[in-house]
Enzyme design. Sequence first.
Site, PDB file in Angstrom:
ATOM      1  N   GLU A  17       0.820  -1.234   0.000  1.00  0.00           N
ATOM      2  CA  GLU A  17       0.000   0.000   0.000  1.00  0.00           C
ATOM      3  C   GLU A  17       0.840   1.264   0.000  1.00  0.00           C
ATOM      4  O   GLU A  17       0.521   2.239   0.686  1.00  0.00           O
ATOM      5  CB  GLU A  17      -0.935   0.009   1.217  1.00  0.00           C
ATOM      6  CG  GLU A  17      -2.208  -0.704   0.973  1.00  0.00           C
ATOM      7  CD  GLU A  17      -2.695  -0.473  -0.444  1.00  0.00           C
ATOM      8  OE1 GLU A  17      -2.938  -1.477  -1.125  1.00  0.00           O
ATOM      9  OE2 GLU A  17      -2.803   0.678  -0.884  1.00  0.00           O
TER      10      GLU A  17
HETATM   11  C1  LIG Z   1       2.742  -9.823   0.680  1.00  0.00           C
HETATM   12  C2  LIG Z   1       2.520  -8.765  -0.339  1.00  0.00           C
HETATM   13  C3  LIG Z   1       1.238  -8.482  -0.761  1.00  0.00           C
HETATM   14  C4  LIG Z   1       1.009  -7.518  -1.758  1.00  0.00           C
HETATM   15  N1  LIG Z   1      -0.260  -7.306  -2.217  1.00  0.00           N
HETATM   16  C5  LIG Z   1      -0.445  -6.538  -3.330  1.00  0.00           C
HETATM   17  C6  LIG Z   1      -1.731  -6.464  -3.969  1.00  0.00           C
HETATM   18  O1  LIG Z   1      -2.707  -7.035  -3.500  1.00  0.00           O
HETATM   19  N2  LIG Z   1      -1.820  -5.746  -5.121  1.00  0.00           N
HETATM   20  C7  LIG Z   1      -0.761  -5.106  -5.679  1.00  0.00           C
HETATM   21  O2  LIG Z   1      -0.914  -4.495  -6.723  1.00  0.00           O
HETATM   22  N3  LIG Z   1       0.456  -5.132  -5.093  1.00  0.00           N
HETATM   23  C8  LIG Z   1       0.637  -5.844  -3.948  1.00  0.00           C
HETATM   24  N4  LIG Z   1       1.889  -5.922  -3.350  1.00  0.00           N
HETATM   25  C9  LIG Z   1       2.994  -5.169  -3.937  1.00  0.00           C
HETATM   26  C10 LIG Z   1       3.433  -4.002  -3.074  1.00  0.00           C
HETATM   27  O3  LIG Z   1       2.481  -2.986  -3.111  1.00  0.00           O
HETATM   28  C11 LIG Z   1       4.823  -3.568  -3.592  1.00  0.00           C
HETATM   29  O4  LIG Z   1       5.729  -4.560  -3.160  1.00  0.00           O
HETATM   30  C12 LIG Z   1       5.226  -2.204  -3.106  1.00  0.00           C
HETATM   31  O5  LIG Z   1       4.440  -1.229  -3.723  1.00  0.00           O
HETATM   32  C13 LIG Z   1       6.692  -1.889  -3.377  1.00  0.00           C
HETATM   33  O6  LIG Z   1       7.052  -2.165  -4.711  1.00  0.00           O
HETATM   34  P1  LIG Z   1       8.333  -3.063  -5.013  1.00  0.00           P
HETATM   35  O7  LIG Z   1       8.185  -4.331  -4.234  1.00  0.00           O
HETATM   36  O8  LIG Z   1       8.503  -3.190  -6.463  1.00  0.00           O
HETATM   37  O9  LIG Z   1       9.534  -2.288  -4.385  1.00  0.00           O
HETATM   38  P2  LIG Z   1      10.353  -1.109  -5.115  1.00  0.00           P
HETATM   39  O10 LIG Z   1       9.420  -0.151  -5.726  1.00  0.00           O
HETATM   40  O11 LIG Z   1      11.400  -1.715  -5.961  1.00  0.00           O
HETATM   41  O12 LIG Z   1      11.036  -0.406  -3.866  1.00  0.00           O
HETATM   42  C14 LIG Z   1      12.280  -0.831  -3.288  1.00  0.00           C
HETATM   43  C15 LIG Z   1      12.724   0.227  -2.277  1.00  0.00           C
HETATM   44  O13 LIG Z   1      12.958   1.463  -2.951  1.00  0.00           O
HETATM   45  C16 LIG Z   1      12.151   2.499  -2.415  1.00  0.00           C
HETATM   46  N5  LIG Z   1      11.672   3.363  -3.490  1.00  0.00           N
HETATM   47  C17 LIG Z   1      11.154   2.993  -4.680  1.00  0.00           C
HETATM   48  N6  LIG Z   1      10.807   4.076  -5.388  1.00  0.00           N
HETATM   49  C18 LIG Z   1      11.074   5.149  -4.629  1.00  0.00           C
HETATM   50  C19 LIG Z   1      10.918   6.553  -4.789  1.00  0.00           C
HETATM   51  N7  LIG Z   1      10.375   7.090  -5.870  1.00  0.00           N
HETATM   52  N8  LIG Z   1      11.348   7.349  -3.792  1.00  0.00           N
HETATM   53  C20 LIG Z   1      11.877   6.843  -2.683  1.00  0.00           C
HETATM   54  N9  LIG Z   1      12.029   5.536  -2.453  1.00  0.00           N
HETATM   55  C21 LIG Z   1      11.639   4.698  -3.406  1.00  0.00           C
HETATM   56  C22 LIG Z   1      11.007   1.795  -1.688  1.00  0.00           C
HETATM   57  O14 LIG Z   1      10.479   2.563  -0.629  1.00  0.00           O
HETATM   58  C23 LIG Z   1      11.689   0.522  -1.197  1.00  0.00           C
HETATM   59  O15 LIG Z   1      12.324   0.754   0.015  1.00  0.00           O
HETATM   60  C24 LIG Z   1       2.120  -6.827  -2.312  1.00  0.00           C
HETATM   61  C25 LIG Z   1       3.418  -7.093  -1.864  1.00  0.00           C
HETATM   62  C26 LIG Z   1       3.622  -8.053  -0.905  1.00  0.00           C
HETATM   63  C27 LIG Z   1       5.048  -8.347  -0.479  1.00  0.00           C
END
Ligand SMILES: Cc1cc2nc3c(=O)[nH]c(=O)nc-3n(C[C@H](O)[C@H](O)[C@H](O)COP(=O)(O)OP(=O)(O)OC[C@H]3O[C@@H](n4cnc5c(N)ncnc54)[C@H](O)[C@@H]3O)c2cc1C
Length: 567
Positions: free
Chosen positions: A426
């Site tokens: 989220e």
């Molecule tokens: C158990 C679980 C359930 C989930 N359920 C859903 C779901 O139902 N539907 C859905 O669509 N998604 C879902 N997700 C996905 C979740 O919303 C994403 O994992 C999350 O948005 C982060 O994206 P990412 O994993 O690609 O991390 P990344 O975007 O790669 O982030 C990696 C790190 O970089 C930081 N970062 C990235 N971009 C920026 C920025 N612009 N500025 C500063 N810091 C930044 C982040 O804060 C983080 O610390 C789920 C994930 C998990 C693990």
Amino acid sequence: MPYRAPISDYEFLFRHAVNFDKIAATEKFSEASDDVVSAILTEAGKLCEEVMAPLQRPGDLEPARLENGVLRTSTGYADGWKAIAEGGWVGMSGDPEYGGMGLPMTLTTAVNEMMSAACLSLQLAPLMTQGQIEALEHHASDELKALYLPKMMAGEWSGTMNLTEPQAGSDVGALTSKAEANGDGTFSVTGQKIFISWGDNDFAENVCHLVLARLPDGVPGTKGISLFLVPKLLPDENGNPGVANDLKVVSVEHKMGLHGSPTCVMQFDGAKGWLVGKEHGGMAAMFTMMNNARLGVGGQGVGAAEGAYQHALAYALERKQGKTPSGTIVDHADVRRMLMSMRADTLAARAIMLANAAAIDMANATGDADWMSRAALLTPIGKVFGTETGMRVSETGVQVHGGMGFIEESGAAQYYRDVRVTAIYEGTNGIQAMDLVARKMMDGGEAASRLLDEIEDHAEQARATMPELAGPVWEATESLRETTEWMVAQSDMNNRFAGALPYLHAFARVLGAHYHLKSALAEPGGPRFKLARYYINALLPEYAGLLVQAQNGADDVFGLSAEEFVS
Ligand SMILES: Cc1cc2nc3c(=O)[nH]c(=O)nc-3n(C[C@H](O)[C@H](O)[C@H](O)COP(=O)(O)OP(=O)(O)OC[C@H]3O[C@@H](n4cnc5c(N)ncnc54)[C@H](O)[C@@H]3O)c2cc1C
């Protein structure tokens, strides 16, 4: 695991912290009388204690799994969902025109928090469905509303939210899923989504996916994204689940925690979908669902904190070690410190979540712009502080258990493992904090300043009766105001972003103190007064160090070059 629903805490906070009577005095929520609130909390509490809490451990030990392409949920989860659905809990705040109860979000927030404390992984299923209900209520056509909303509110059909793709996590605008018009008002949706919570289940008749995808003329980035409702089974002419749509669960992730909640990789192969909202207006529609989910996820954190606290307290009251008046570890000063911090933080986080929900209710009931901006300001604070309280308290819960905390059978570790993801999904907590200091301060910090005025006015009045508590709250608020002004003055956004998270934490510390002060005034000399005194004396002072970090600017965090990081 045993769980006792803290109903009297909610009732107390409704009355003394968030002025629930103002919500009940509006025409929209006139049915939310004290009696109704009390009956709802009691019934939900029973469901959590008797039905959901016993599912917490089995869900951890026997994760949801895919068997020959069929999603199997943990033992007992189907009965748990049925009980949630039959109680009307999915549609608690839904529009009565479509079968919902139309109750305030403040009440739903309390109920969702109890469910999260009892069994977080199952609670995520109704939470996702509630988010979808709200998105459809605001953005779907009348036909879609009439077909889908009654079934979702009754818990016959469940809902999911499909944003994330391998290359599009925090950067949702990078998504590549596509949608093409079929020429009959429907669309074909193609693409792969990852990490989809409750992407399928074996207890709802149908699973309705809200999917973000790009139409052929959609521009790159978030502005070119549209939202589609894509059901697992296509409704027949009578609105009953019919033939299977062209989508499937490819796999289910193996996770650190939250094992009972299937986190799915979803494949859409020209699946039939219906547009929700306007073409290319998908992000606006999805934001409705995401804001609902942010409030819900903050509440998940508070729920996990409550569960972990109760678990640790029960252990501390039994475990004999060392010489203490009671003979148990509960009388060691360091164990007391842990238990007091757990409890005081949980109350602060709970009050902030309820205040956030109350602002949403007042905004919905009155249409008042000040309530809207209050709700918007509190959303990132509640999401981050709620989830970080869940992590901090459950981690302390492991420590209270000593070695047994590290042993899975005690159940203490599960709270920590399960709640950990709430700071990630989220919108990661870092990105929420950036939202607070950027978008939520585009008004020049006016909404924040209005809230700080209220906190200071309240502390000023409280000085007459409780100067020793009111004084520190006033001073902390004044320091927070100075840092808020510093934030707003930074034109280099990296200066704001580098200190965004400590700033948010300091804000939450001050808000928590405000609600503790209100509690103390309502119960002078009583347990809540003592808890407030601990919070204000021992936890609030963190704000000072946090505000120093908040104003440190970007130069130091960018001090090392990428090469120097690895050398
Ligand atoms: C158990 C679980 C359930 C989930 N359920 C859903 C779901 O139902 N539907 C859905 O669509 N998604 C879902 N997700 C996905 C979740 O919303 C994403 O994992 C999350 O948005 C982060 O994206 P990412 O994993 O690609 O991390 P990344 O975007 O790669 O982030 C990696 C790190 O970089 C930081 N970062 C990235 N971009 C920026 C920025 N612009 N500025 C500063 N810091 C930044 C982040 O804060 C983080 O610390 C789920 C994930 C998990 C693990």
